[in-house]
Design an enzyme around this catalytic site. Structure first.
Site, PDB file in Angstrom:
ATOM      1  N   TYR A 142       0.816  -1.214   0.000  1.00 41.11           N
ATOM      2  CA  TYR A 142       0.000   0.000   0.000  1.00 41.11           C
ATOM      3  C   TYR A 142       0.851   1.266   0.000  1.00 41.11           C
ATOM      4  O   TYR A 142       0.338   2.367  -0.206  1.00 41.11           O
ATOM      5  CB  TYR A 142      -0.946   0.024   1.216  1.00 41.11           C
ATOM      6  CG  TYR A 142      -1.991  -1.078   1.193  1.00 41.11           C
ATOM      7  CD1 TYR A 142      -2.368  -1.688   0.001  1.00 41.11           C
ATOM      8  CD2 TYR A 142      -2.603  -1.510   2.358  1.00 41.11           C
ATOM      9  CE1 TYR A 142      -3.319  -2.703  -0.019  1.00 41.11           C
ATOM     10  CE2 TYR A 142      -3.552  -2.516   2.345  1.00 41.11           C
ATOM     11  CZ  TYR A 142      -3.905  -3.109   1.143  1.00 41.11           C
ATOM     12  OH  TYR A 142      -4.855  -4.107   1.120  1.00 41.11           O
ATOM     13  N   LYS A 192       3.778 -15.296   1.253  1.00 42.76           N
ATOM     14  CA  LYS A 192       3.733 -16.125   0.053  1.00 42.76           C
ATOM     15  C   LYS A 192       5.171 -16.339  -0.412  1.00 42.76           C
ATOM     16  O   LYS A 192       5.577 -15.881  -1.495  1.00 42.76           O
ATOM     17  CB  LYS A 192       2.903 -15.430  -1.037  1.00 42.76           C
ATOM     18  CG  LYS A 192       1.417 -15.384  -0.730  1.00 42.76           C
ATOM     19  CD  LYS A 192       0.702 -16.695  -1.036  1.00 42.76           C
ATOM     20  CE  LYS A 192       0.576 -16.921  -2.529  1.00 42.76           C
ATOM     21  NZ  LYS A 192      -0.035 -18.238  -2.817  1.00 42.76           N
ATOM     22  N   ASP A 225      -2.459 -17.957   1.505  1.00 48.25           N
ATOM     23  CA  ASP A 225      -3.696 -18.507   0.930  1.00 48.25           C
ATOM     24  C   ASP A 225      -4.144 -19.734   1.728  1.00 48.25           C
ATOM     25  O   ASP A 225      -5.327 -19.894   2.054  1.00 48.25           O
ATOM     26  CB  ASP A 225      -3.522 -18.842  -0.562  1.00 48.25           C
ATOM     27  CG  ASP A 225      -2.283 -19.671  -0.862  1.00 48.25           C
ATOM     28  OD1 ASP A 225      -1.379 -19.729  -0.008  1.00 48.25           O
ATOM     29  OD2 ASP A 225      -2.215 -20.274  -1.950  1.00 48.25           O
ATOM     30  N   ASP A 249      -4.785  -7.323   5.838  1.00 47.27           N
ATOM     31  CA  ASP A 249      -6.034  -6.641   5.541  1.00 47.27           C
ATOM     32  C   ASP A 249      -7.116  -7.687   5.235  1.00 47.27           C
ATOM     33  O   ASP A 249      -8.231  -7.642   5.773  1.00 47.27           O
ATOM     34  CB  ASP A 249      -5.795  -5.741   4.311  1.00 47.27           C
ATOM     35  CG  ASP A 249      -6.858  -4.682   4.146  1.00 47.27           C
ATOM     36  OD1 ASP A 249      -7.793  -4.652   4.957  1.00 47.27           O
ATOM     37  OD2 ASP A 249      -6.762  -3.891   3.183  1.00 47.27           O
ATOM     38  N   ASP A 253     -10.147  -9.451   8.066  1.00 46.27           N
ATOM     39  CA  ASP A 253     -11.579  -9.361   7.774  1.00 46.27           C
ATOM     40  C   ASP A 253     -12.230 -10.748   7.724  1.00 46.27           C
ATOM     41  O   ASP A 253     -13.361 -10.928   8.168  1.00 46.27           O
ATOM     42  CB  ASP A 253     -11.823  -8.622   6.451  1.00 46.27           C
ATOM     43  CG  ASP A 253     -11.937  -7.118   6.667  1.00 46.27           C
ATOM     44  OD1 ASP A 253     -11.583  -6.652   7.767  1.00 46.27           O
ATOM     45  OD2 ASP A 253     -12.385  -6.414   5.748  1.00 46.27           O
TER      46      ASP A 253
END
Ligand code: NAD
Length: 368
Positions: A142, A192, A225, A249, A253
């Site tokens: 970001y 990852k 993942d 992020d 959630d």
């Protein structure tokens, strides 16, 4: 040590309503547990824009840097939607996070037994769940440069850069290990590393910090993942999860929805320790200003109250008192009292924002 200081920024919409209930709880700890706080209150978001033409004045920013912890309600609302980007209510919150350098975002996913049926997962998968996601908040994709929409040949290209320095990884890893020591001493780091160099470095640095500084903490690694899948399959296998800004992020959630309502979710954002050893800290509910229910006494104050419980635990080293407050919340929920967002077909007693706050105070009294 001098009296700990708290800056309260109620903000907009339901922010002031839920913060009124938190003020009652803060006063209770002062009166009944000898835990007095020096509390000051100021404006943020649309409320600050209305008063000063900016969503966070320099004076408020300076105050936030001086206090032991900041407690924020929520910012934003439709009447501010057309403001210039630079003075939108959210800019006040972003300025606080940036200038306080709050690099570790703590998002607990805790499922109170009484609310286990609110989850989209089966009761036995989520009942009693208590995990903590630590998301790196000030770096990564970001913020990385270069970024933008550029033109290559005859088409446009959207570009963002995932970038992490060793020290940025190490400091958030330390936050996770410190937290784990106050919990079940177990950290799972997610990245990852199979497809991203930043993931390879992330894994190496987290492992090194653990080996050199936290050998007593159990560390595992998982691809992000797979982590998402495991969070939905059997979330209770985790204690503390540490991950980068982007994956955090998403994963926080996902974890949040394991537990049901937005009105229940607290958060903390922590930075480096100050001179007195306490970390720079901002505590806030995950929800927004809920303009659809603002001013109607319908808001659930529990997310904001649990954010104060996090402040007790992580800024003021009052773990036992934080437990007391969380248990009081649990007792009220078990008694069937519910704000509107928690009402379901099978019933419960509907209560207003103020009645929920009062019920939690009564449960605190009963805990003595
Ligand atoms: P929201 O979180 O404000 O509301 C989403 C839904 O959840 C609404 O139906 C609302 O009524 C309900 N809800 C939220 N908190 C609740 C509570 N404590 N009790 C009962 N119900 C609750 O998100 P939104 O509607 O997307 O955004 C509204 C405004 O809030 C926007 O201006 C947005 O920019 C802002 N916002 C601020 C923050 C923040 O301050 N940290 C976070 C998210 C959104």
């Amino acid at each position: 040590m001098s009296t700990p200081s708290l800056l309260i920024l109620p903000g907009d919409g339901i922010g002031p309503e839920v913060m009124t209930e938190v003020r009652k709880i803060i006063d209770w700890f002062g009166a009944r547990r000898g835990l007095a706080f020096e509390v000051s209150e100021d404006l943020v978001g649309g409320a600050a824009y209305d008063a000063h033409g900016t969503p966070l004045s320099d004076a408020t920013m300076a105050k936030a840097q001086e206090v032991d912890a900041v407690l924020l309600g929520a910012v934003g609302g439709p009447i501010y939607d057309d403001l210039d980007f630079s003075v939108k209510p959210e800019r006040g919150l972003l300025r606080l996070r940036k200038e306080m350098d709050l690099f570790a975002n703590l998002r607990p996913a805790q499922c109170f037994d009484a609310l286990a049926d609110f989850s989209s997962l089966k009761r036995d998968v989520v009942a009693g769940l208590d995990i903590m996601i630590v998301r790196e908040l000030t770096s990564g994709i970001y913020f990385g440069e270069p970024r933008g929409i550029i033109t290559e040949g005859n088409e446009r290209v959207g570009l963002n850069t995932q970038r992490y320095t060793e020290s940025e990884i190490a400091r958030v890893a330390r936050s996770a290990f410190e937290l784990a020591r106050k919990r079940s001493n177990k950290v799972c780091s997610m990245e990852k590393a199979n497809v991203m160099e930043s993931g390879i470095l992330w894994r190496e640095v987290v492992q090194k910090v653990r080996d050199e500084e936290y050998p007593d903490v159990e560390l595992s690694h998982m691809y992000a993942d797979a982590g998402g899948m495991q969070l939905c399959r059997w979330p209770k296998q985790f204690d503390v999860i540490v991950t980068d800004n982007l994956f955090g992020d998403l994963l926080s959630d996902v974890a949040a929805m394991l537990t049901g309502s937005l009105g229940m979710l607290p958060s903390a954002s922590l930075g480096a320790p100050m001179a007195n050893g306490r970390p720079k800290a901002l505590y806030e509910p995950v929800h927004g200003s809920a303009p659809d229910i603002a001013g109607q006494g319908k808001a659930n104050p529990i997310a904001c109250i649990l954010s104060f419980a996090m402040a007790l635990r992580y800024s003021f080293d009052q773990g036992a008192e934080a437990d007391r407050l969380e248990k009081a919340v649990e007792a009220v929920l078990s008694s069937g009292k519910r704000t509107a967002d928690l009402m379901q077909a099978e019933g419960g007693t509907p209560v207003s924002t103020g009645e929920m706050g009062d019920a939690i105070l009564a449960a605190l009294d009963a805990s003595l």
